[in-house]
Design a protein around this motif. Structure first.
Motif, mmCIF file in Angstrom:
data_model
loop_
_atom_site.group_PDB
_atom_site.id
_atom_site.type_symbol
_atom_site.label_atom_id
_atom_site.label_comp_id
_atom_site.label_asym_id
_atom_site.label_seq_id
_atom_site.Cartn_x
_atom_site.Cartn_y
_atom_site.Cartn_z
ATOM 1 N N ILE A 16 0.638 3.847 -0.803
ATOM 2 C CA ILE A 16 -0.561 4.386 -0.152
ATOM 3 C C ILE A 16 -1.009 3.493 0.998
ATOM 4 N N GLU A 17 -0.616 2.214 0.962
ATOM 5 C CA GLU A 17 -1.064 1.273 1.989
ATOM 6 C C GLU A 17 -0.286 1.368 3.296
ATOM 7 N N ILE A 18 0.776 2.154 3.359
ATOM 8 C CA ILE A 18 1.623 2.230 4.558
ATOM 9 C C ILE A 18 0.811 2.554 5.810
ATOM 10 N N ASN A 19 -0.054 3.544 5.737
ATOM 11 C CA ASN A 19 -0.855 3.896 6.920
ATOM 12 C C ASN A 19 -1.863 2.817 7.269
ATOM 13 N N ALA A 20 -2.334 2.079 6.289
ATOM 14 C CA ALA A 20 -3.238 0.961 6.589
ATOM 15 C C ALA A 20 -2.474 -0.158 7.292
ATOM 16 N N ILE A 21 -1.233 -0.383 6.913
ATOM 17 C CA ILE A 21 -0.425 -1.433 7.539
ATOM 18 C C ILE A 21 -0.119 -1.084 8.987
ATOM 19 N N TRP A 22 0.404 0.098 9.204
ATOM 20 C CA TRP A 22 0.905 0.470 10.532
ATOM 21 C C TRP A 22 -0.115 1.153 11.420
ATOM 22 N N GLY A 23 -1.249 1.531 10.854
ATOM 23 C CA GLY A 23 -2.292 2.162 11.654
ATOM 24 C C GLY A 23 -2.334 3.664 11.455
ATOM 25 N N LEU A 24 -3.468 4.224 11.714
ATOM 26 C CA LEU A 24 -3.690 5.643 11.439
ATOM 27 C C LEU A 24 -2.974 6.562 12.408
ATOM 28 N N ASN A 25 -2.552 6.040 13.538
ATOM 29 C CA ASN A 25 -1.860 6.873 14.520
ATOM 30 C C ASN A 25 -0.356 6.628 14.521
ATOM 31 N N SER A 26 0.150 6.027 13.465
ATOM 32 C CA SER A 26 1.581 5.728 13.403
ATOM 33 C C SER A 26 2.367 6.967 13.003
ATOM 34 N N THR A 27 3.636 6.827 12.945
ATOM 35 C CA THR A 27 4.514 7.953 12.576
ATOM 36 C C THR A 27 4.919 7.878 11.112
ATOM 37 N N THR A 28 4.107 7.246 10.290
ATOM 38 C CA THR A 28 4.450 7.064 8.883
ATOM 39 C C THR A 28 3.948 8.197 7.990
ATOM 40 N N ILE B 187 -10.834 -1.010 4.601
ATOM 41 C CA ILE B 187 -9.694 -1.724 4.019
ATOM 42 C C ILE B 187 -8.585 -1.930 5.051
ATOM 43 N N ILE B 188 -8.576 -1.136 6.115
ATOM 44 C CA ILE B 188 -7.495 -1.208 7.102
ATOM 45 C C ILE B 188 -7.397 -2.590 7.746
ATOM 46 N N PRO B 189 -8.478 -3.179 8.271
ATOM 47 C CA PRO B 189 -8.333 -4.517 8.858
ATOM 48 C C PRO B 189 -7.964 -5.586 7.826
ATOM 49 N N VAL B 190 -8.338 -5.386 6.578
ATOM 50 C CA VAL B 190 -7.971 -6.340 5.527
ATOM 51 C C VAL B 190 -6.461 -6.323 5.325
ATOM 52 N N ILE B 191 -5.901 -5.130 5.123
ATOM 53 C CA ILE B 191 -4.457 -4.991 4.917
ATOM 54 C C ILE B 191 -3.703 -5.461 6.152
ATOM 55 N N GLN B 192 -4.129 -5.028 7.325
ATOM 56 C CA GLN B 192 -3.437 -5.421 8.549
ATOM 57 C C GLN B 192 -3.508 -6.926 8.777
ATOM 58 N N GLY B 193 -4.611 -7.553 8.405
ATOM 59 C CA GLY B 193 -4.738 -8.996 8.570
ATOM 60 C C GLY B 193 -3.704 -9.754 7.761
#
Length: 112
Positions: free
Chosen positions: A17-29, A43-49
């Motif tokens: 479920i975290e894939i979109n948080a890692i790569w961003g909401l506009n990714s191709t995942t 949670i997105i900046p936490v995961i991406q950080g």
């Protein structure tokens, strides 16, 4: 992090479920859970950080988001719990640790 729609559908927290948080909401995942635009947006900046830090420095803590806990090395007792607005290090509950011990005990016979 839980998504209300997926919980209502009985899915719990789906693997990756975290894939979109890692790569961003506009990714191709694929399509991110709707909650990433509302209740789980924080949670997105936490995961991406953590991920960005690990990719750039091989240490998830060096560039982690401000206010997030140090991601400690797994010791079999503690784990990081990613929870929107409450990410933390927690002690693994005894009942879950027992289940993990059982799975470890049969892993060779399961060829895992």
């Amino acid at each position: 992090m839980t998504d209300p729609t997926e919980l209502a559908e009985g899915l719990g927290v789906p693997h990756t479920i975290e894939i979109n948080a890692i790569w961003g909401l506009n990714s191709t995942t694929g399509t991110p859970p709707a909650s990433y635009f509302t209740t789980n947006a924080n949670i997105i900046p936490v995961i991406q950080g953590y991920w960005t830090s690990f990719i750039r420095t091989l240490d998830p803590n060096t560039l982690r988001a401000d206010g997030t806990p140090m991601w400690i090395q797994f010791d079999g007792i503690h784990r990081i719990l990613f929870e929107t607005n409450n990410t933390r290090i927690e002690q693994i509950p005894d009942d879950q640790a027992s289940r993990c011990d059982f799975l470890r005990s049969i892993a060779v016979s399961l060829q895992q």
